[in-house]
Design a protein around this motif. Structure first.
Motif, PDB file in Angstrom:
ATOM      1  N   LEU A 192     -34.810 -53.640 -34.280  1.00 41.52           N
ATOM      2  CA  LEU A 192     -34.979 -52.717 -33.160  1.00 41.52           C
ATOM      3  C   LEU A 192     -33.687 -52.565 -32.358  1.00 41.52           C
ATOM      4  CD1 LEU A 192     -36.951 -50.949 -31.530  1.00 41.52           C
ATOM      5  CD2 LEU A 192     -37.474 -52.981 -30.152  1.00 41.52           C
ATOM      6  N   LEU A 193     -33.222 -51.338 -32.218  1.00 41.16           N
ATOM      7  CA  LEU A 193     -32.050 -51.026 -31.403  1.00 41.16           C
ATOM      8  C   LEU A 193     -32.464 -50.664 -29.973  1.00 41.16           C
ATOM      9  CD1 LEU A 193     -30.148 -48.807 -34.003  1.00 41.16           C
ATOM     10  CD2 LEU A 193     -29.529 -51.138 -33.306  1.00 41.16           C
ATOM     11  N   TYR A 194     -33.438 -49.760 -29.853  1.00 34.92           N
ATOM     12  CA  TYR A 194     -33.937 -49.302 -28.565  1.00 34.92           C
ATOM     13  C   TYR A 194     -35.198 -48.497 -28.813  1.00 34.92           C
ATOM     14  CZ  TYR A 194     -31.003 -45.466 -30.271  1.00 34.92           C
ATOM     15  OH  TYR A 194     -30.408 -44.502 -31.063  1.00 34.92           O
ATOM     16  N   CYS A 195     -35.872 -48.115 -27.745  1.00 36.40           N
ATOM     17  CA  CYS A 195     -37.076 -47.282 -27.826  1.00 36.40           C
ATOM     18  C   CYS A 195     -36.819 -45.946 -27.170  1.00 36.40           C
ATOM     19  CB  CYS A 195     -38.256 -47.972 -27.135  1.00 36.40           C
ATOM     20  SG  CYS A 195     -38.702 -49.575 -27.816  1.00 36.40           S
ATOM     21  N   LEU A 196     -37.607 -44.965 -27.530  1.00 36.67           N
ATOM     22  CA  LEU A 196     -37.557 -43.641 -26.914  1.00 36.67           C
ATOM     23  C   LEU A 196     -38.956 -43.291 -26.415  1.00 36.67           C
ATOM     24  CD1 LEU A 196     -35.593 -41.768 -29.730  1.00 36.67           C
ATOM     25  CD2 LEU A 196     -34.617 -42.816 -27.678  1.00 36.67           C
ATOM     26  N   ILE A 197     -39.003 -42.652 -25.252  1.00 31.33           N
ATOM     27  CA  ILE A 197     -40.247 -42.083 -24.732  1.00 31.33           C
ATOM     28  C   ILE A 197     -39.985 -40.601 -24.495  1.00 31.33           C
ATOM     29  CG2 ILE A 197     -41.903 -42.032 -22.834  1.00 31.33           C
ATOM     30  CD1 ILE A 197     -42.277 -44.548 -24.312  1.00 31.33           C
ATOM     31  N   VAL A 198     -40.649 -39.739 -25.257  1.00 32.10           N
ATOM     32  CA  VAL A 198     -40.425 -38.299 -25.121  1.00 32.10           C
ATOM     33  C   VAL A 198     -41.775 -37.594 -25.106  1.00 32.10           C
ATOM     34  CG1 VAL A 198     -38.206 -38.444 -26.324  1.00 32.10           C
ATOM     35  CG2 VAL A 198     -40.280 -37.917 -27.610  1.00 32.10           C
ATOM     36  N   ASP A 199     -41.777 -36.348 -24.653  1.00 28.52           N
ATOM     37  CA  ASP A 199     -42.995 -35.554 -24.688  1.00 28.52           C
ATOM     38  C   ASP A 199     -43.357 -35.210 -26.123  1.00 28.52           C
ATOM     39  OD1 ASP A 199     -43.236 -35.612 -21.969  1.00 28.52           O
ATOM     40  OD2 ASP A 199     -42.451 -33.592 -21.622  1.00 28.52           O
ATOM     41  N   SER A 200     -44.640 -35.063 -26.378  1.00 25.90           N
ATOM     42  CA  SER A 200     -45.129 -34.839 -27.736  1.00 25.90           C
ATOM     43  C   SER A 200     -44.683 -33.499 -28.326  1.00 25.90           C
ATOM     44  CB  SER A 200     -46.656 -34.934 -27.764  1.00 25.90           C
ATOM     45  OG  SER A 200     -47.243 -34.036 -26.825  1.00 25.90           O
ATOM     46  N   ASP A 201     -44.219 -32.571 -27.493  1.00 22.77           N
ATOM     47  CA  ASP A 201     -43.748 -31.292 -28.032  1.00 22.77           C
ATOM     48  C   ASP A 201     -42.244 -31.292 -28.314  1.00 22.77           C
ATOM     49  OD1 ASP A 201     -42.934 -31.374 -25.407  1.00 22.77           O
ATOM     50  OD2 ASP A 201     -43.775 -29.434 -24.843  1.00 22.77           O
ATOM     51  N   VAL A 202     -41.608 -32.461 -28.204  1.00 24.88           N
ATOM     52  CA  VAL A 202     -40.178 -32.594 -28.484  1.00 24.88           C
ATOM     53  C   VAL A 202     -39.999 -33.086 -29.916  1.00 24.88           C
ATOM     54  CG1 VAL A 202     -38.062 -33.853 -27.910  1.00 24.88           C
ATOM     55  CG2 VAL A 202     -39.569 -33.035 -26.086  1.00 24.88           C
ATOM     56  N   GLU A 203     -39.109 -32.444 -30.665  1.00 24.82           N
ATOM     57  CA  GLU A 203     -38.817 -32.874 -32.030  1.00 24.82           C
ATOM     58  C   GLU A 203     -37.656 -33.865 -31.994  1.00 24.82           C
ATOM     59  OE1 GLU A 203     -37.592 -31.063 -36.432  1.00 24.82           O
ATOM     60  OE2 GLU A 203     -38.114 -29.717 -34.771  1.00 24.82           O
ATOM     61  N   VAL A 204     -37.944 -35.118 -32.246  1.00 22.26           N
ATOM     62  CA  VAL A 204     -36.944 -36.182 -32.158  1.00 22.26           C
ATOM     63  C   VAL A 204     -36.176 -36.269 -33.475  1.00 22.26           C
ATOM     64  CG1 VAL A 204     -36.613 -38.667 -31.913  1.00 22.26           C
ATOM     65  CG2 VAL A 204     -38.255 -37.480 -30.469  1.00 22.26           C
ATOM     66  N   THR A 205     -34.847 -36.354 -33.367  1.00 21.56           N
ATOM     67  CA  THR A 205     -33.997 -36.532 -34.541  1.00 21.56           C
ATOM     68  C   THR A 205     -33.150 -37.780 -34.374  1.00 21.56           C
ATOM     69  OG1 THR A 205     -32.143 -35.249 -33.636  1.00 21.56           O
ATOM     70  CG2 THR A 205     -33.857 -34.030 -34.838  1.00 21.56           C
ATOM     71  N   ALA A 206     -32.706 -38.342 -35.491  1.00 20.67           N
ATOM     72  CA  ALA A 206     -31.856 -39.526 -35.447  1.00 20.67           C
ATOM     73  C   ALA A 206     -30.529 -39.215 -34.762  1.00 20.67           C
ATOM     74  CB  ALA A 206     -31.631 -40.048 -36.864  1.00 20.67           C
ATOM     75  N   GLU A 207     -29.968 -38.037 -35.039  1.00 19.87           N
ATOM     76  CA  GLU A 207     -28.696 -37.676 -34.414  1.00 19.87           C
ATOM     77  C   GLU A 207     -28.864 -37.493 -32.911  1.00 19.87           C
ATOM     78  OE1 GLU A 207     -24.894 -37.390 -33.985  1.00 19.87           O
ATOM     79  OE2 GLU A 207     -25.755 -37.690 -35.990  1.00 19.87           O
ATOM     80  N   GLY A 208     -29.973 -36.893 -32.498  1.00 23.88           N
ATOM     81  CA  GLY A 208     -30.221 -36.755 -31.071  1.00 23.88           C
ATOM     82  C   GLY A 208     -30.340 -38.091 -30.379  1.00 23.88           C
ATOM     83  N   ALA A 209     -30.957 -39.065 -31.071  1.00 26.54           N
ATOM     84  CA  ALA A 209     -31.067 -40.405 -30.502  1.00 26.54           C
ATOM     85  C   ALA A 209     -29.688 -41.048 -30.365  1.00 26.54           C
ATOM     86  CB  ALA A 209     -31.971 -41.267 -31.372  1.00 26.54           C
ATOM     87  N   ARG A 210     -28.856 -40.892 -31.393  1.00 31.22           N
ATOM     88  CA  ARG A 210     -27.534 -41.519 -31.344  1.00 31.22           C
ATOM     89  C   ARG A 210     -26.652 -40.915 -30.266  1.00 31.22           C
ATOM     90  NH1 ARG A 210     -23.823 -42.253 -36.682  1.00 31.22           N
ATOM     91  NH2 ARG A 210     -23.922 -39.973 -36.704  1.00 31.22           N
ATOM     92  N   THR A 211     -26.792 -39.619 -30.017  1.00 31.92           N
ATOM     93  CA  THR A 211     -25.975 -38.965 -28.992  1.00 31.92           C
ATOM     94  C   THR A 211     -26.610 -39.042 -27.608  1.00 31.92           C
ATOM     95  OG1 THR A 211     -27.011 -36.838 -29.507  1.00 31.92           O
ATOM     96  CG2 THR A 211     -24.964 -37.385 -30.665  1.00 31.92           C
TER      97      THR A 211
END
Length: 244
Positions: A192-211
């Motif tokens: 585990l590096l970190y966690c994300l909490i986002v709204d369900s209508d958001v499309e999460v990407t690995a690149e978005g997480a890294r940036t």
């Protein structure tokens, strides 16, 4: 006395007041999918109607929440975390209530889901990444399914002022319950590096997480296991704090 006839009559009366229609959903893999081809007849009993045995079965973190009771035909297969859409309103099953004597309807304690809801993701270190590297890895993104129960949990703490004094301050925390066992396995926690909490209508990407397109959170303490019998499959809870 013909008990079979009495029960059949009670079922007929009960089903006659199930005038609402519900589409049932259940998690399969990484998504909610429909259960069956037909809508279910049901009755929605609004918050405030709870027998004593129902109140005692509600976990502490849901006590005080606005919970509804959904009533279905007795042969309906319903499990914890199933979802239902009824007149454009979403409900999630907390647990199925057990009848005290004769059971003529399937009663389910449920909460209404407000969309978009907040969703928990894990950002895991990819296999083979060199921990000594100064380059931040492109994480493996894992969405927690079924969606966990996420609420704000501010905690009062003490901070020092510019003048050297102290004052009370609220530490922003998020509490997350009802996480399935497989997601917080020893193998995942070790990566585990970190966690994300986002709204369900958001499309999460690995690149978005890294940036850092999305706020990052870390565990504030170790995950804990809830002891409620109905939570056998989704027992973990954890408190998160936002990284600065």
């Amino acid at each position: 006395m013909d008990l079979t006839g009495i029960v059949a009559g009670l079922k007929e009366v009960a089903e006659s007041i199930q005038t609402a229609q519900a589409q049932q959903y259940r998690v399969s893999g990484a998504a909610y999918v429909t259960v069956g081809d037909e809508l279910l007849s049901c009755q929605v009993v609004p918050p405030g109607y709870k027998h004593g045995i129902e109140r005692s079965a509600i976990p502490k973190y849901l006590q005080g929440a606005q919970l509804a009771t959904l009533k279905f035909s007795i042969d309906t297969d319903i499990r914890a975390k199933d979802r239902f859409i009824i007149n454009d309103r979403w409900f999630e099953a907390i647990f199925v209530l057990t009848a005290k004597t004769l059971e003529v309807r399937r009663k389910v304690l449920a909460r209404e889901v407000q969309l978009p809801e907040r969703v928990l993701y894990l950002a895991l270190k990819p296999d083979g990444h060199d921990s000594a590297s100064s380059i931040e890895p492109l994480p493996e993104i894992v969405r927690i399914m079924p969606f966990a129960y996420v609420v704000d949990k501010p905690v009062e703490t003490i901070k020092e002022t510019e003048g050297g004094g102290i004052e009370a301050a609220n530490l922003k925390q998020i509490a997350v319950w009802e996480i399935a066992r497989s997601f917080l396995s020893a193998a995942n926690l070790s990566r585990l590096l970190y966690c994300l909490i986002v709204d369900s209508d958001v499309e999460v990407t690995a690149e978005g997480a890294r940036t850092r397109l999305y706020p990052r959170y870390r565990f504030n303490g170790s995950p804990s296991i809830e002891s409620y019998a109905w939570a056998r499959d989704y027992p973990y809870s954890v408190t998160l704090v936002e990284e600065r």
